[in-house]
Design a protein around this motif. Structure first.
Motif, PDB file in Angstrom:
ATOM      1  N   LYS A  21      53.107  45.837  48.613  1.00  0.00           N
ATOM      2  CA  LYS A  21      52.606  45.484  47.290  1.00  0.00           C
ATOM      3  C   LYS A  21      51.407  44.554  47.437  1.00  0.00           C
ATOM      4  N   GLU A  23      48.233  42.223  45.694  1.00  0.00           N
ATOM      5  CA  GLU A  23      48.020  41.341  44.552  1.00  0.00           C
ATOM      6  C   GLU A  23      46.611  40.787  44.611  1.00  0.00           C
ATOM      7  N   SER A  36      48.586  37.550  39.478  1.00  0.00           N
ATOM      8  CA  SER A  36      49.357  38.550  38.738  1.00  0.00           C
ATOM      9  C   SER A  36      49.973  37.945  37.481  1.00  0.00           C
ATOM     10  N   SER A  37      50.238  36.645  37.492  1.00  0.00           N
ATOM     11  CA  SER A  37      50.784  36.009  36.292  1.00  0.00           C
ATOM     12  C   SER A  37      49.731  35.896  35.193  1.00  0.00           C
ATOM     13  N   ASP A  41      46.610  42.882  37.532  1.00  0.00           N
ATOM     14  CA  ASP A  41      47.572  43.662  38.303  1.00  0.00           C
ATOM     15  C   ASP A  41      46.965  44.829  39.071  1.00  0.00           C
ATOM     16  N   THR A  42      45.663  45.077  38.920  1.00  0.00           N
ATOM     17  CA  THR A  42      45.038  46.191  39.620  1.00  0.00           C
ATOM     18  C   THR A  42      43.822  45.691  40.396  1.00  0.00           C
TER      19      THR A  42
END
Length: 64
Positions: A21, A23, A36-37, A41-42
Motif C-alpha cells: 500500500k 501513501e 492520507s488523513s 489517497d492517489t
C-alpha cells in the motif's frame, strides 16, 4: 499439516498486499507526515499537492 500451510500462505499473502500500500508522505524539516488523513489517497492527488506546495521551503512530498 496442510491446513497449517494454507493458513500461513493466506497470512503471508495478506501481509504482501498490506505492505504494498502506497501513501502520500510529506517531509517538513525532517518530520514525516502521512497525508492520507487529509484526503490525499492517489498518486495524482499527491503530485497535485506537491506542485501546489513546491514554493514552500523545506517541504517535500512523494508517493511511497
Amino acid at each position: 499439516m496442510k491446513k497449517l500451510l494454507v493458513v500461513l500462505g493466506v497470512v503471508a499473502l495478506g501481509f504482501g498486499f498490506t505492505s504494498c500500500k502506497k501513501e502520500c508522505k510529506c517531509n517538513i524539516a525532517g518530520i514525516n507526515f502521512d497525508m492520507s488523513s487529509a484526503g490525499i489517497d492517489t498518486k495524482e492527488d499527491c503530485d497535485a499537492y506537491a506542485s501546489l506546495t513546491e514554493d514552500t521551503p523545506g517541504l517535500k512530498c512523494s508517493w511511497e
